[in-house]
Write a protein that holds these residues in place. Structure first.
Motif: not given
Length: 274
Positions: A24-29, A86-87
């Motif tokens: 549950h982190t921004p990258m995986y969100f 995402m970048a």
């Protein structure tokens, strides 16, 4: 078979991210949103293509064709903006690590995702709906699906204005995010090269490898499709390119992220011991 792999792969990715607290982190969100886009994008065309393969008529109504065009524009634009977001997430994580939790806090991430989806609708679907097109006979599309470039050729009116709109949308939705991604990775590479530890440099680059691969596949085919000199290619070339980025890439994305991310791999392939 490809469609089934796409649905199952992206479905597993969404379930793994939702069910695993440490993902549950921004990258995986953002990755969860990408998987949902891939499911919707593949579902807009593949079922109809499978039906057409078994049907001798291979017909589609104007309404259904229009829906395919609008949904394709919307989801394609959303994926372009999401890959740019995402970048930016990777840029903040590597170049501004001390401020990452502040810059990418959840309230901001939610607003960014809403901005991505709304911006895509405003810049792709809304202008297209303001320019209704009259279709003339013969109304046969030289394509597997209702792709915007193929549908525009059926217009009874001059296509000059439509081509201008497509060029403008391509610049806003495709080229601008791509330039943003390039600038982000220039800053990332510059920052990583300043790290003295080889292990830390390798770890920093590994966090970006999946995203870079997905960007290269998606933007590579999309730029050829919408920005390449079409006069050099056969009339069927666009069909095969659209099949690649509309069907093959949504299938490859979850495989790329699952194989290159240890957190996702462990969720499915590592058995826990008690």
């Amino acid at each position: 078979m490809i469609y089934l792999v796409t649905i199952v792969g992206n479905g597993f990715m969404v379930c793994a991210i939702i069910a695993t607290p440490h993902l549950h982190t921004p990258m995986y969100f953002f990755l969860c949103n990408l998987s949902l886009i891939d499911i919707f994008y593949s579902s807009r065309t593949v079922p109809k293509v499978l039906v057409d393969l078994l049907s001798p008529s291979r017909r589609i109504s104007l309404t259904a064709c229009g829906i395919q065009v609008y949904v394709g524009l919307f989801l394609g634009g959303t994926e372009c903006l999401l890959l740019a977001l995402m970048a930016y997430d990777r840029y903040v994580a590597i170049c501004r690590p001390l401020y990452y939790l502040i810059i990418m806090k959840w309230s901001i991430c939610y607003k960014l995702i809403v901005f991505v989806w709304l911006s895509s609708f405003i810049t792709t679907v809304f202008p297209s709906m303001l320019m209704p097109m009259r279709v003339c006979n013969p109304n046969q599309i030289n394509h597997f699906v209702c792709e915007v470039l193929a549908v525009v050729k059926l217009s009874c009116d001059s296509t000059h204005q439509s081509e201008i709109v497509v060029f403008f949308l391509t610049f806003i939705v495709l080229l601008f995010p791509f330039l943003f991604i390039l600038l982000s990775y220039i800053a990332i590479i510059s920052s990583v090269l300043k790290i003295h530890s080889a292990a830390r440099r390798s770890k920093a680059f590994s966090t970006c490898s999946s995203h870079v691969t997905v960007v290269a596949l998606f933007y590579g085919t999309a730029l050829i499709m919408y920005c390449g000199p079409s006069s050099r290619f056969s009339p069927n070339f666009g069909k095969y390119i659209s099949v690649f980025y509309g069907i093959i890439i949504p299938m490859l994305n979850p495989l790329i992220y699952s194989l290159k991310n240890k957190e996702v791999t462990k969720k499915f392939f590592v058995r826990k011991t008690v």
